[in-house]
Motif scaffolding. Sequence first.
Motif, PDB file in Angstrom:
ATOM      1  N   LYS A 192     -54.717  93.938 -42.527  1.00  0.00           N
ATOM      2  CA  LYS A 192     -54.895  92.932 -41.673  1.00  0.00           C
ATOM      3  C   LYS A 192     -53.954  92.852 -40.543  1.00  0.00           C
ATOM      4  O   LYS A 192     -54.160  92.739 -39.190  1.00  0.00           O
ATOM      5  N   ASP A 226     -61.586  97.769 -48.723  1.00  0.00           N
ATOM      6  CA  ASP A 226     -63.000  98.564 -48.504  1.00  0.00           C
ATOM      7  C   ASP A 226     -63.670  98.339 -47.477  1.00  0.00           C
ATOM      8  O   ASP A 226     -63.018  97.399 -46.479  1.00  0.00           O
ATOM      9  N   ASP A 227     -64.892  98.761 -47.322  1.00  0.00           N
ATOM     10  CA  ASP A 227     -65.617  98.629 -46.108  1.00  0.00           C
ATOM     11  C   ASP A 227     -65.862  97.283 -45.529  1.00  0.00           C
ATOM     12  O   ASP A 227     -65.783  96.895 -44.451  1.00  0.00           O
ATOM     13  N   LYS A 228     -65.823  96.237 -46.483  1.00  0.00           N
ATOM     14  CA  LYS A 228     -66.198  94.938 -46.262  1.00  0.00           C
ATOM     15  C   LYS A 228     -64.695  94.205 -45.697  1.00  0.00           C
ATOM     16  O   LYS A 228     -65.015  93.499 -44.682  1.00  0.00           O
ATOM     17  N   ASP A 229     -63.825  94.770 -46.070  1.00  0.00           N
ATOM     18  CA  ASP A 229     -62.430  94.056 -45.579  1.00  0.00           C
ATOM     19  C   ASP A 229     -62.194  94.734 -44.134  1.00  0.00           C
ATOM     20  O   ASP A 229     -61.970  93.802 -43.103  1.00  0.00           O
ATOM     21  N   GLN A 231     -64.608  95.418 -42.062  1.00  0.00           N
ATOM     22  CA  GLN A 231     -65.563  94.862 -41.128  1.00  0.00           C
ATOM     23  C   GLN A 231     -65.088  93.272 -40.923  1.00  0.00           C
ATOM     24  O   GLN A 231     -65.054  92.926 -39.738  1.00  0.00           O
ATOM     25  N   GLN A 232     -64.507  92.625 -41.834  1.00  0.00           N
ATOM     26  CA  GLN A 232     -64.215  91.205 -41.716  1.00  0.00           C
ATOM     27  C   GLN A 232     -62.912  91.250 -40.729  1.00  0.00           C
ATOM     28  O   GLN A 232     -62.884  90.424 -39.926  1.00  0.00           O
ATOM     29  N   TYR A 233     -62.040  92.221 -41.026  1.00  0.00           N
ATOM     30  CA  TYR A 233     -60.681  92.114 -39.835  1.00  0.00           C
ATOM     31  C   TYR A 233     -61.042  92.690 -38.663  1.00  0.00           C
ATOM     32  O   TYR A 233     -60.306  92.072 -37.858  1.00  0.00           O
ATOM     33  N   SER A 234     -61.869  93.484 -38.520  1.00  0.00           N
ATOM     34  CA  SER A 234     -62.502  93.921 -37.193  1.00  0.00           C
ATOM     35  C   SER A 234     -63.090  92.707 -36.386  1.00  0.00           C
ATOM     36  O   SER A 234     -62.745  92.443 -35.328  1.00  0.00           O
TER      37      SER A 234
END
Length: 251
Positions: A192, A226-229, A231-234
Motif C-alpha cells: 500500500k 496477491d493480485d487482488k491487493d 488491483q485494489q491499491y491501484s
Amino acid sequence: MEIQKLNWAGIKLTTQNKTILIDAVEDFSYYKPVLGEAANELIVFSDNVQADYIIFTHMHLDHFDKSVIEKCLKKDGKLIVYSALESLVREHVENVEIVALNLNETFTENNITFKPVYAMDGIGDMQSSWIVEDGSTKIFHGGDTIWHNQFWKLGKENEDINYAFLPVNGVVVNFEIVGLEYSPIAASLNIKEAFSAARLLHAQKLVPIHYGLFSHEQCYIPQQFDDKDLQQYSAETKQEYLILNDGEVLI
C-alpha cells in the motif's frame, strides 16, 4: 531504454549502448537461513554481463554484491556511489574508478544522468534512492526504503518518472541475534505504501521489487499480497503498476 528485472531488487538497464546495474546481486548465501523456495530460481547473470556503470542503494548484502562488481564491471567502467557510502565502499573494492555524488548531485556521461536522492533505511543504515535517465526514459529505484516524508518533494523536483521500482514486502525483522532489538514496525515499504509513494512521485507505473525471496516465521516476516491487493491499491491510489518477473525484459 531496455530494462531487465534481476534477482530481488536488482535491475539491468541498457541504453546508449551502455549497460547499468542497480542493486544487482547474485550471491545470497549470507541470507541462507531466511531464503525461501524462490532461492531455487535465482538468476545467474554475471557470466553474460559487462557493465559500464554499477550503482547500488546501500551496503546490505542483498543489494551490494562485491563479486558482481569484480566480475561484471568493465575495466574502464565506473562504480557510482552515494558520497556517504564512499569510504565503506573503498574498504571492499580496489582498482575501480569511483564517482561519489552527494544527494541531488548529478553525473552525466554518454547522455545518461545519475542522481542519488533521499531515502530512509529500515534499520538506520545509510541509504539513497537513485534516479537514472537517458533523455527518453527516467527510472526511480528505491532500494528497500521505508516510508518517509520526502516523497512529496521528490515528486515535485523530479518530473516525468516513467517507472518507480519500489520495495513492497513490508517486512518485520527480528535480528536480535546480530544485536538489533526487535521492532514490529516494517523495515521496508509495504504494498500500500509503495503505491502511495509511486503516486507522490508521479510515476507512470510502479514496478514492485524486493519481495518473494526471503521469509522466516521468527526473524523475517514479510507482508503477503496477491493480485487482488495489487488491483485494489491501484484503484484506490489511481496508480498504474507493472509486474516484472525475474529475468523479464521491458523495452
